[in-house]
Design a protein around this motif. Structure first.
Motif, PDB file in Angstrom:
ATOM      1  N   VAL A 187     -25.370 -24.565  42.665  1.00 28.00           N
ATOM      2  CA  VAL A 187     -26.552 -24.977  41.908  1.00 28.00           C
ATOM      3  C   VAL A 187     -26.285 -24.876  40.408  1.00 28.00           C
ATOM      4  CG1 VAL A 187     -28.967 -24.420  41.409  1.00 28.00           C
ATOM      5  CG2 VAL A 187     -28.170 -24.443  43.764  1.00 28.00           C
ATOM      6  N   GLN A 188     -25.587 -23.823  39.991  1.00 29.00           N
ATOM      7  CA  GLN A 188     -25.254 -23.692  38.568  1.00 29.00           C
ATOM      8  C   GLN A 188     -24.359 -24.843  38.124  1.00 29.00           C
ATOM      9  OE1 GLN A 188     -26.549 -21.330  36.347  1.00 29.00           O
ATOM     10  NE2 GLN A 188     -25.723 -22.866  34.945  1.00 29.00           N
ATOM     11  N   GLY A 189     -23.462 -25.281  38.984  1.00 24.28           N
ATOM     12  CA  GLY A 189     -22.632 -26.444  38.669  1.00 24.28           C
ATOM     13  C   GLY A 189     -23.475 -27.692  38.480  1.00 24.28           C
ATOM     14  N   GLU A 190     -24.504 -27.860  39.334  1.00 26.92           N
ATOM     15  CA  GLU A 190     -25.415 -29.001  39.186  1.00 26.92           C
ATOM     16  C   GLU A 190     -26.159 -28.921  37.861  1.00 26.92           C
ATOM     17  OE1 GLU A 190     -28.068 -28.951  42.522  1.00 26.92           O
ATOM     18  OE2 GLU A 190     -26.435 -29.188  43.982  1.00 26.92           O
ATOM     19  N   ILE A 191     -26.609 -27.728  37.504  1.00 28.12           N
ATOM     20  CA  ILE A 191     -27.327 -27.531  36.240  1.00 28.12           C
ATOM     21  C   ILE A 191     -26.416 -27.885  35.067  1.00 28.12           C
ATOM     22  CG2 ILE A 191     -28.312 -25.756  34.716  1.00 28.12           C
ATOM     23  CD1 ILE A 191     -29.338 -24.397  37.354  1.00 28.12           C
ATOM     24  N   ASP A 192     -25.204 -27.368  35.096  1.00 26.42           N
ATOM     25  CA  ASP A 192     -24.255 -27.661  34.017  1.00 26.42           C
ATOM     26  C   ASP A 192     -23.990 -29.159  33.915  1.00 26.42           C
ATOM     27  OD1 ASP A 192     -24.112 -24.915  33.596  1.00 26.42           O
ATOM     28  OD2 ASP A 192     -22.192 -24.694  34.644  1.00 26.42           O
ATOM     29  N   GLU A 193     -23.868 -29.830  35.045  1.00 28.16           N
ATOM     30  CA  GLU A 193     -23.618 -31.275  35.056  1.00 28.16           C
ATOM     31  C   GLU A 193     -24.786 -32.037  34.433  1.00 28.16           C
ATOM     32  OE1 GLU A 193     -23.292 -34.696  38.455  1.00 28.16           O
ATOM     33  OE2 GLU A 193     -22.228 -32.810  38.830  1.00 28.16           O
ATOM     34  N   GLN A 194     -26.019 -31.667  34.799  1.00 26.79           N
ATOM     35  CA  GLN A 194     -27.185 -32.353  34.246  1.00 26.79           C
ATOM     36  C   GLN A 194     -27.280 -32.129  32.748  1.00 26.79           C
ATOM     37  OE1 GLN A 194     -28.846 -34.570  35.892  1.00 26.79           O
ATOM     38  NE2 GLN A 194     -27.572 -34.050  37.648  1.00 26.79           N
ATOM     39  N   LEU A 195     -27.026 -30.901  32.298  1.00 28.34           N
ATOM     40  CA  LEU A 195     -27.060 -30.617  30.866  1.00 28.34           C
ATOM     41  C   LEU A 195     -26.024 -31.446  30.109  1.00 28.34           C
ATOM     42  CD1 LEU A 195     -27.533 -26.754  30.963  1.00 28.34           C
ATOM     43  CD2 LEU A 195     -29.190 -28.440  30.132  1.00 28.34           C
ATOM     44  N   GLU A 196     -24.843 -31.572  30.681  1.00 27.31           N
ATOM     45  CA  GLU A 196     -23.792 -32.360  30.030  1.00 27.31           C
ATOM     46  C   GLU A 196     -24.185 -33.841  29.967  1.00 27.31           C
ATOM     47  OE1 GLU A 196     -20.173 -33.271  28.095  1.00 27.31           O
ATOM     48  OE2 GLU A 196     -21.426 -31.501  28.248  1.00 27.31           O
ATOM     49  N   LYS A 197     -24.756 -34.364  31.027  1.00 32.87           N
ATOM     50  CA  LYS A 197     -25.204 -35.765  31.022  1.00 32.87           C
ATOM     51  C   LYS A 197     -26.266 -35.987  29.952  1.00 32.87           C
ATOM     52  CE  LYS A 197     -24.324 -36.849  35.883  1.00 32.87           C
ATOM     53  NZ  LYS A 197     -24.965 -37.149  37.176  1.00 32.87           N
ATOM     54  N   MET A 198     -27.199 -35.028  29.822  1.00 33.05           N
ATOM     55  CA  MET A 198     -28.244 -35.150  28.807  1.00 33.05           C
ATOM     56  C   MET A 198     -27.637 -35.085  27.410  1.00 33.05           C
ATOM     57  SD  MET A 198     -31.102 -32.804  30.754  1.00 33.05           S
ATOM     58  CE  MET A 198     -31.773 -32.223  29.253  1.00 33.05           C
ATOM     59  N   ARG A 199     -26.692 -34.174  27.202  1.00 32.94           N
ATOM     60  CA  ARG A 199     -26.029 -34.051  25.897  1.00 32.94           C
ATOM     61  C   ARG A 199     -25.336 -35.360  25.525  1.00 32.94           C
ATOM     62  NH1 ARG A 199     -21.453 -33.504  23.386  1.00 32.94           N
ATOM     63  NH2 ARG A 199     -20.219 -33.704  25.274  1.00 32.94           N
ATOM     64  N   ILE A 200     -24.630 -35.947  26.480  1.00 35.54           N
ATOM     65  CA  ILE A 200     -23.928 -37.216  26.233  1.00 35.54           C
ATOM     66  C   ILE A 200     -24.918 -38.310  25.870  1.00 35.54           C
ATOM     67  CG2 ILE A 200     -22.605 -39.050  27.356  1.00 35.54           C
ATOM     68  CD1 ILE A 200     -21.116 -36.771  28.880  1.00 35.54           C
ATOM     69  N   GLY A 201     -26.036 -38.362  26.567  1.00 34.78           N
ATOM     70  CA  GLY A 201     -27.060 -39.363  26.259  1.00 34.78           C
ATOM     71  C   GLY A 201     -27.596 -39.210  24.847  1.00 34.78           C
ATOM     72  N   TRP A 202     -27.902 -37.963  24.465  1.00 31.95           N
ATOM     73  CA  TRP A 202     -28.415 -37.734  23.112  1.00 31.95           C
ATOM     74  C   TRP A 202     -27.371 -38.055  22.062  1.00 31.95           C
ATOM     75  CZ3 TRP A 202     -33.175 -37.890  22.051  1.00 31.95           C
ATOM     76  CH2 TRP A 202     -34.139 -37.404  22.929  1.00 31.95           C
ATOM     77  N   VAL A 203     -26.122 -37.712  22.306  1.00 28.50           N
ATOM     78  CA  VAL A 203     -25.057 -38.027  21.346  1.00 28.50           C
ATOM     79  C   VAL A 203     -24.927 -39.542  21.202  1.00 28.50           C
ATOM     80  CG1 VAL A 203     -22.552 -37.928  20.964  1.00 28.50           C
ATOM     81  CG2 VAL A 203     -23.792 -35.865  21.621  1.00 28.50           C
ATOM     82  N   ARG A 204     -24.993 -40.257  22.308  1.00 31.67           N
ATOM     83  CA  ARG A 204     -24.919 -41.724  22.229  1.00 31.67           C
ATOM     84  C   ARG A 204     -26.034 -42.276  21.355  1.00 31.67           C
ATOM     85  NH1 ARG A 204     -25.173 -44.668  27.550  1.00 31.67           N
ATOM     86  NH2 ARG A 204     -24.646 -46.431  26.227  1.00 31.67           N
ATOM     87  N   LEU A 205     -27.267 -41.779  21.577  1.00 32.22           N
ATOM     88  CA  LEU A 205     -28.387 -42.274  20.781  1.00 32.22           C
ATOM     89  C   LEU A 205     -28.223 -41.939  19.303  1.00 32.22           C
ATOM     90  CD1 LEU A 205     -31.504 -41.498  22.994  1.00 32.22           C
ATOM     91  CD2 LEU A 205     -30.584 -43.747  22.403  1.00 32.22           C
ATOM     92  N   ALA A 206     -27.645 -40.796  19.010  1.00 32.43           N
ATOM     93  CA  ALA A 206     -27.538 -40.335  17.625  1.00 32.43           C
ATOM     94  C   ALA A 206     -26.389 -40.971  16.861  1.00 32.43           C
ATOM     95  CB  ALA A 206     -27.373 -38.817  17.611  1.00 32.43           C
ATOM     96  N   THR A 207     -25.424 -41.536  17.563  1.00 28.04           N
ATOM     97  CA  THR A 207     -24.207 -41.967  16.859  1.00 28.04           C
ATOM     98  C   THR A 207     -23.921 -43.461  16.933  1.00 28.04           C
ATOM     99  OG1 THR A 207     -22.867 -41.464  18.807  1.00 28.04           O
ATOM    100  CG2 THR A 207     -23.106 -39.716  17.159  1.00 28.04           C
ATOM    101  N   LYS A 231     -32.333 -22.719  41.795  1.00 24.50           N
ATOM    102  CA  LYS A 231     -31.632 -21.525  41.316  1.00 24.50           C
ATOM    103  C   LYS A 231     -32.575 -20.329  41.313  1.00 24.50           C
ATOM    104  CE  LYS A 231     -29.191 -19.634  37.332  1.00 24.50           C
ATOM    105  NZ  LYS A 231     -28.648 -19.943  35.999  1.00 24.50           N
ATOM    106  N   TRP A 232     -33.761 -20.513  40.789  1.00 22.91           N
ATOM    107  CA  TRP A 232     -34.708 -19.410  40.734  1.00 22.91           C
ATOM    108  C   TRP A 232     -35.120 -18.953  42.128  1.00 22.91           C
ATOM    109  CZ3 TRP A 232     -37.658 -22.775  36.751  1.00 22.91           C
ATOM    110  CH2 TRP A 232     -36.998 -22.722  35.516  1.00 22.91           C
ATOM    111  N   ALA A 233     -35.272 -19.906  43.049  1.00 21.89           N
ATOM    112  CA  ALA A 233     -35.614 -19.557  44.427  1.00 21.89           C
ATOM    113  C   ALA A 233     -34.470 -18.764  45.090  1.00 21.89           C
ATOM    114  CB  ALA A 233     -35.906 -20.814  45.238  1.00 21.89           C
ATOM    115  N   LEU A 234     -33.244 -19.160  44.838  1.00 17.15           N
ATOM    116  CA  LEU A 234     -32.096 -18.435  45.391  1.00 17.15           C
ATOM    117  C   LEU A 234     -32.049 -17.012  44.844  1.00 17.15           C
ATOM    118  CD1 LEU A 234     -29.276 -21.140  45.260  1.00 17.15           C
ATOM    119  CD2 LEU A 234     -30.198 -20.054  47.327  1.00 17.15           C
TER     120      LEU A 234
END
Length: 64
Positions: A9-29, A58-61
């Motif tokens: 689950v932590q891997g899924e969280i990290d993946e989603q955060l990275e995808k969001m970061r990439i999206g924001w960087v694309r919009l900003a640059t 994650k919180w439920a686990l």
């Protein structure tokens, strides 16, 4: 709570955060037409929704 489940689950969280970061960087640059900007923002929103699902798992686990 299984450490394997929590790590997955932590891997899924990290993946989603990275995808969001990439999206924001694309919009900003880079310049995009309005339709492309909307598609990127929609992708970020989708990743935010998926992130919340993963965080809830994650919180439920951790509670169990």
């Amino acid at each position: 709570m299984s450490d394997n489940d929590l790590n997955r689950v932590q891997g899924e969280i990290d993946e989603q955060l990275e995808k969001m970061r990439i999206g924001w960087v694309r919009l900003a640059t880079a310049d995009f037409d309005p339709e492309e900007r909307k598609e990127i923002r929609d992708g970020i929103r989708s990743n935010e929704d998926q992130l919340m699902v993963s965080l809830e798992r994650k919180w439920a686990l951790r509670r169990n």
